[in-house]
Design a protein around this motif. Structure first.
Motif, PDB file in Angstrom:
ATOM      1  N   GLN A 228     104.455  53.920  12.537  1.00 20.77           N
ATOM      2  CA  GLN A 228     103.656  53.950  13.748  1.00 20.77           C
ATOM      3  C   GLN A 228     103.093  55.359  13.953  1.00 20.77           C
ATOM      4  OE1 GLN A 228     106.589  52.566  13.515  1.00 20.77           O
ATOM      5  NE2 GLN A 228     106.417  50.447  14.182  1.00 20.77           N
ATOM      6  N   GLY A 229     101.885  55.401  14.435  1.00 21.68           N
ATOM      7  CA  GLY A 229     101.229  56.685  14.647  1.00 21.68           C
ATOM      8  C   GLY A 229     100.207  57.003  13.580  1.00 21.68           C
ATOM      9  N   HIS A 230     100.160  56.207  12.511  1.00 17.25           N
ATOM     10  CA  HIS A 230      99.119  56.431  11.506  1.00 17.25           C
ATOM     11  C   HIS A 230      97.759  56.078  12.108  1.00 17.25           C
ATOM     12  CE1 HIS A 230      98.097  52.243  10.567  1.00 17.25           C
ATOM     13  NE2 HIS A 230      99.397  51.958  10.583  1.00 17.25           N
ATOM     14  N   LEU A 231      96.716  56.562  11.469  1.00 16.42           N
ATOM     15  CA  LEU A 231      95.361  56.344  11.975  1.00 16.42           C
ATOM     16  C   LEU A 231      94.566  55.417  11.059  1.00 16.42           C
ATOM     17  CD1 LEU A 231      94.470  59.964  13.212  1.00 16.42           C
ATOM     18  CD2 LEU A 231      95.634  58.103  14.424  1.00 16.42           C
ATOM     19  N   GLY A 232      95.271  54.526  10.388  1.00 10.38           N
ATOM     20  CA  GLY A 232      94.591  53.589   9.494  1.00 10.38           C
ATOM     21  C   GLY A 232      93.608  52.687  10.199  1.00 10.38           C
ATOM     22  N   PHE A 233      93.800  52.479  11.497  1.00  8.62           N
ATOM     23  CA  PHE A 233      92.862  51.678  12.286  1.00  8.62           C
ATOM     24  C   PHE A 233      92.019  52.551  13.210  1.00  8.62           C
ATOM     25  CE2 PHE A 233      96.142  48.371  11.404  1.00  8.62           C
ATOM     26  CZ  PHE A 233      95.317  47.475  10.735  1.00  8.62           C
ATOM     27  N   GLY A 234      91.994  53.853  12.943  1.00 10.76           N
ATOM     28  CA  GLY A 234      91.208  54.749  13.774  1.00 10.76           C
ATOM     29  C   GLY A 234      91.979  55.202  15.004  1.00 10.76           C
ATOM     30  N   ALA A 235      91.244  55.777  15.961  1.00 10.58           N
ATOM     31  CA  ALA A 235      91.859  56.297  17.181  1.00 10.58           C
ATOM     32  C   ALA A 235      90.789  56.400  18.254  1.00 10.58           C
ATOM     33  CB  ALA A 235      92.502  57.662  16.921  1.00 10.58           C
TER      34      ALA A 235
ATOM     35  N   ILE B  44      88.514  55.603  21.689  1.00 12.00           N
ATOM     36  CA  ILE B  44      87.846  54.431  22.252  1.00 12.00           C
ATOM     37  C   ILE B  44      87.284  53.506  21.176  1.00 12.00           C
ATOM     38  CG2 ILE B  44      87.262  55.653  24.390  1.00 12.00           C
ATOM     39  CD1 ILE B  44      84.374  55.843  23.328  1.00 12.00           C
ATOM     40  N   HIS B  45      87.106  54.035  19.954  1.00  8.65           N
ATOM     41  CA  HIS B  45      86.544  53.208  18.884  1.00  8.65           C
ATOM     42  C   HIS B  45      87.611  52.688  17.930  1.00  8.65           C
ATOM     43  CE1 HIS B  45      82.422  53.895  20.037  1.00  8.65           C
ATOM     44  NE2 HIS B  45      82.626  55.193  20.051  1.00  8.65           N
ATOM     45  N   ARG B  46      88.878  52.781  18.327  1.00  6.76           N
ATOM     46  CA  ARG B  46      89.927  52.241  17.471  1.00  6.76           C
ATOM     47  C   ARG B  46      89.643  50.770  17.181  1.00  6.76           C
ATOM     48  NH1 ARG B  46      94.683  49.529  17.283  1.00  6.76           N
ATOM     49  NH2 ARG B  46      96.342  50.433  15.975  1.00  6.76           N
ATOM     50  N   CYS B  47      89.943  50.345  15.955  1.00  8.43           N
ATOM     51  CA  CYS B  47      89.618  48.994  15.498  1.00  8.43           C
ATOM     52  C   CYS B  47      90.108  47.937  16.476  1.00  8.43           C
ATOM     53  CB  CYS B  47      90.237  48.764  14.132  1.00  8.43           C
ATOM     54  SG  CYS B  47      90.009  47.084  13.495  1.00  8.43           S
ATOM     55  N   LEU B  48      89.182  47.175  17.044  1.00  8.92           N
ATOM     56  CA  LEU B  48      89.583  46.148  18.013  1.00  8.92           C
ATOM     57  C   LEU B  48      90.164  44.927  17.321  1.00  8.92           C
ATOM     58  CD1 LEU B  48      87.288  43.658  18.158  1.00  8.92           C
ATOM     59  CD2 LEU B  48      85.971  45.421  19.286  1.00  8.92           C
ATOM     60  N   GLY B  49      89.980  44.818  16.012  1.00 10.54           N
ATOM     61  CA  GLY B  49      90.526  43.683  15.268  1.00 10.54           C
ATOM     62  C   GLY B  49      91.817  44.005  14.536  1.00 10.54           C
ATOM     63  N   SER B  50      92.531  45.057  14.961  1.00  8.36           N
ATOM     64  CA  SER B  50      93.721  45.483  14.218  1.00  8.36           C
ATOM     65  C   SER B  50      94.806  44.400  14.191  1.00  8.36           C
ATOM     66  CB  SER B  50      94.275  46.786  14.798  1.00  8.36           C
ATOM     67  OG  SER B  50      94.641  46.634  16.158  1.00  8.36           O
ATOM     68  N   HIS B  51      95.003  43.660  15.289  1.00  6.15           N
ATOM     69  CA  HIS B  51      96.020  42.596  15.300  1.00  6.15           C
ATOM     70  C   HIS B  51      95.669  41.506  14.292  1.00  6.15           C
ATOM     71  CE1 HIS B  51      97.856  44.429  18.766  1.00  6.15           C
ATOM     72  NE2 HIS B  51      96.758  44.300  19.484  1.00  6.15           N
ATOM     73  N   PHE B  52      94.395  41.150  14.262  1.00  8.07           N
ATOM     74  CA  PHE B  52      93.933  40.139  13.317  1.00  8.07           C
ATOM     75  C   PHE B  52      94.083  40.632  11.879  1.00  8.07           C
ATOM     76  CE2 PHE B  52      90.466  38.190  10.841  1.00  8.07           C
ATOM     77  CZ  PHE B  52      90.791  36.847  11.002  1.00  8.07           C
ATOM     78  N   ALA B  53      93.716  41.897  11.630  1.00  9.34           N
ATOM     79  CA  ALA B  53      93.798  42.450  10.281  1.00  9.34           C
ATOM     80  C   ALA B  53      95.237  42.484   9.780  1.00  9.34           C
ATOM     81  CB  ALA B  53      93.197  43.850  10.252  1.00  9.34           C
ATOM     82  N   ARG B  54      96.146  42.930  10.628  1.00 14.90           N
ATOM     83  CA  ARG B  54      97.555  42.950  10.226  1.00 14.90           C
ATOM     84  C   ARG B  54      98.038  41.551   9.859  1.00 14.90           C
ATOM     85  NH1 ARG B  54      98.157  46.881  14.616  1.00 14.90           N
ATOM     86  NH2 ARG B  54      99.018  48.841  13.794  1.00 14.90           N
ATOM     87  N   LEU B  55      97.666  40.565  10.650  1.00 15.89           N
ATOM     88  CA  LEU B  55      98.119  39.202  10.402  1.00 15.89           C
ATOM     89  C   LEU B  55      97.552  38.665   9.099  1.00 15.89           C
ATOM     90  CD1 LEU B  55      99.560  36.612  11.291  1.00 15.89           C
ATOM     91  CD2 LEU B  55      97.492  36.010  12.593  1.00 15.89           C
ATOM     92  N   GLU B  56      96.256  38.832   8.875  1.00 15.79           N
ATOM     93  CA  GLU B  56      95.664  38.244   7.670  1.00 15.79           C
ATOM     94  C   GLU B  56      96.158  38.960   6.413  1.00 15.79           C
ATOM     95  OE1 GLU B  56      91.414  38.366   7.873  1.00 15.79           O
ATOM     96  OE2 GLU B  56      91.327  40.501   8.350  1.00 15.79           O
ATOM     97  N   ILE B  57      96.382  40.274   6.476  1.00 16.04           N
ATOM     98  CA  ILE B  57      96.926  40.985   5.316  1.00 16.04           C
ATOM     99  C   ILE B  57      98.357  40.539   5.065  1.00 16.04           C
ATOM    100  CG2 ILE B  57      97.565  43.235   4.385  1.00 16.04           C
ATOM    101  CD1 ILE B  57      95.207  44.430   5.982  1.00 16.04           C
ATOM    102  N   ARG B  58      99.159  40.441   6.126  1.00 18.14           N
ATOM    103  CA  ARG B  58     100.552  40.008   5.964  1.00 18.14           C
ATOM    104  C   ARG B  58     100.639  38.627   5.339  1.00 18.14           C
ATOM    105  NH1 ARG B  58     103.705  36.809   8.988  1.00 18.14           N
ATOM    106  NH2 ARG B  58     102.523  36.985  10.947  1.00 18.14           N
TER     107      ARG B  58
END
Length: 387
Positions: A325-332, A334-348
Motif C-alpha cells: 500500500q502506498g505505491h503509485l501504480g494507479f497514480g495520485a 485528483i487524477h488517480r485512476c478511477l477504475g483501480s478497483h475494476f483493474a485490480r479485480l480483472e487482473i486478479r
C-alpha cells in the motif's frame, strides 16, 4: 548510462535503447542522486514524496495543457486533461460505475471469459500471454462488459494507442485514435444497442448544467478505453511473465490462492504499466535547486516513485508479503485512476484462472521478451509453455 551532466543540468536520453534495456538501473540512479532530470525535454520527477505532492498540487502542475509530456499539444482526454472545477463534472458520473459494489458482480463474467480463452489455446500447449490471453481477455471484459462495445474493434484500437503512447509518439495516430473513438461511439448509438451503466454515464454527461459536446464525450471515451484496455492488459502480462520465470513463487500461489490479491498488488507496484503522466507548470517553482518556469513540461514518475527505497525496502525485489500500500501504480491526486478497483479485480481473476489451469507454466525457450518504454512500460513476446 544514458545520463549526462551533473545535478540540475542532468539530461536523460529517455528514448534511447539503453534506457529501455536498463530502465530499472537508470531509474534507481535517478532516485538516489538526481531526483529531477531533464528527460528528453520534459522534467521527470522520480521520488515518491515529490510525485505525490506535485500530483496533489494541480494549481501549480496543471493537466489542462494535455498529459503527454513530450507533446506540445498533448492528449486532451476528459477528465485527465482538465483541472477543477471542470474536472469533477467529468469524473463524478463514473465513480459509481467503477465503485467496488458495482464491479464486484462482474466477477463471474470475468471468470467465464478467462476460462473460454484458456480453453481456446489449451490444446496447443503454449501461448503468447499478451495477444492470446491478456489483451483478448481485457477486450471481452472491458469492451463488452463495461462499455457494451464489440471486442472486434480492439486490435485496431490497440495499434492506434501504441502509436501515440509509445515512441516516437505519432501525433497522427492520436488524431486517428480520437476519430476512431468518435466513429465507434456513433455506430453504437445508431445500432440502438442497450446502454451499459458506463455508456449511459458517458452519453448523459453535462458540463455547467448543459449536455456535454460530442467532442467532450468522445474525449472521455478515449480516456476510458486507453485506461481500461492498454494498462490492464500490460498488468496481466507482466504478472504472468514474472510467474513464468519464478517457479517457487508460482508454486506458493498455486498452493495458497489466498495470496494472489497481495501478489497482484505487489506486481502493480513493481511493474506499474503507467510510468507517468504529463503536467504543465503554471507558476515559477523551485524543485531540488532547479527553477521551473510557467509552460515547462513535467512528467510525474508514478513508476519510479513506486520503486523509491525511501518508501519501499529493497524495492526492486518482488515480495508478496510486503505491505505494498502506498505505491503509485494507479497514480495520485485528483487524477488517480478511477477504475483501480475494476483493474485490480480483472487482473486478479486473470491470474487466478491462468495458474489454476496451468500450475506449472513456464517461459518458452524460444521466447523473445521485449520492453517498450514511453508513458507506459509494455512487454511483448511472453511466450509460455503451459505444462
Amino acid at each position: 548510462m544514458p545520463i549526462s551532466g551533473d545535478s540540475t543540468d542532468t539530461e536523460l536520453d529517455y528514448f534511447s535503447p539503453e534506457t529501455n534495456e536498463k530502465f530499472d538501473e537508470v531509474m534507481a540512479e535517478l532516485l538516489e542522486r538526481r531526483p529531477l532530470v531533464n528527460a528528453s525535454g520534459a522534467w521527470l520527477l522520480t521520488r515518491h514524496e515529490d510525485v505525490r505532492e506535485a500530483a496533489n498540487d494541480w494549481k501549480t502542475f496543471s493537466s489542462a495543457g494535455g498529459t503527454i509530456p513530450w507533446s506540445e499539444d498533448g492528449a486532451h482526454f476528459r477528465p485527465t486533461a482538465v483541472d477543477p472545477p471542470l474536472h469533477e463534472q467529468f469524473r463524478q458520473p463514473f465513480l459509481k460505475v467503477f465503485a467496488p459494489r458495482a464491479v464486484g458482480p462482474l466477477e463471474p463474467m470475468m471468470r467465464e471469459e478467462a476460462r473460454a480463452l484458456i480453453d481456446s489455446f489449451r490444446g496447443a500447449g503454449r501461448c503468447d500471454i499478451g495477444p492470446d490471453y491478456a489483451r483478448a481477455y481485457i477486450a471481452r471484459v472491458f469492451f463488452k462488459g463495461i462499455l457494451g462495445l464489440s471486442p472486434e474493434v480492439v486490435p485496431k484500437m490497440l495499434r492506434l494507442i501504441d502509436g501515440w503512447l509509445l515512441p516516437p509518439f505519432d501525433d497522427q495516430a492520436l488524431v486517428d485514435y480520437n476519430d476512431y473513438c468518435s466513429q465507434i461511439l456513433s455506430e453504437h448509438l445508431d445500432s440502438g444497442s442497450p446502454r451499459t451503466m458506463a455508456m449511459d454515464a458517458l452519453l448523459t454527461l453535462e458540463v455547467d448544467g448543459e449536455p456535454a459536446s460530442w467532442e467532450d464525450k468522445c474525449n472521455t471515451l478515449s480516456l476510458l478505453i486507453v485506461g481500461g484496455l492498454d494498462t490492464s492488459a500490460t498488468g496481466i502480462t507482466q504478472s504472468l511473465r514474472y510467474l513464468a520465470t519464478h517457479p517457487d513463487l508460482l508454486a506458493e500461489l498455486v498452493d495458497d490462492p489466498s495470496l494472489i490479491p497481495a501478489a497482484v498488488e505487489e506486481f502493480i507496484r513493481r511493474f506499474p504499466p503507467n510510468i507517468g503522466n504529463g503536467r504543465r507548470v503554471t507558476r515559477p517553482v523551485e524543485l531540488h535547486g532547479q527553477q521551473l518556469k510557467p509552460g515547462d513540461r513535467v512528467m510525474l514518475g508514478y513508476g519510479p516513485a513506486s520503486q523509491d527505497p525511501r518508501v519501499f525496502d529493497d524495492p526492486l525485489t518482488v515480495d508478496i508479503h510486503r505491505q505494498s500500500q502506498g505505491h503509485l501504480g494507479f497514480g495520485a491526486g485528483i487524477h488517480r485512476c478511477l477504475g483501480s478497483h475494476f483493474a485490480r479485480l480483472e487482473i486478479r481473476v486473470a491470474v487466478e484462472e491462468f495458474i489454476a489451469a496451468f500450475p506449472q507454466f513456464r517461459l518458452a525457450p524460444d521466447a523473445e521478451v521485449h520492453y517498450h518504454t514511453g508513458m507506459t512500460r509494455e512487454v511483448s513476446g511472453v511466450r509460455v509453455e503451459l505444462g
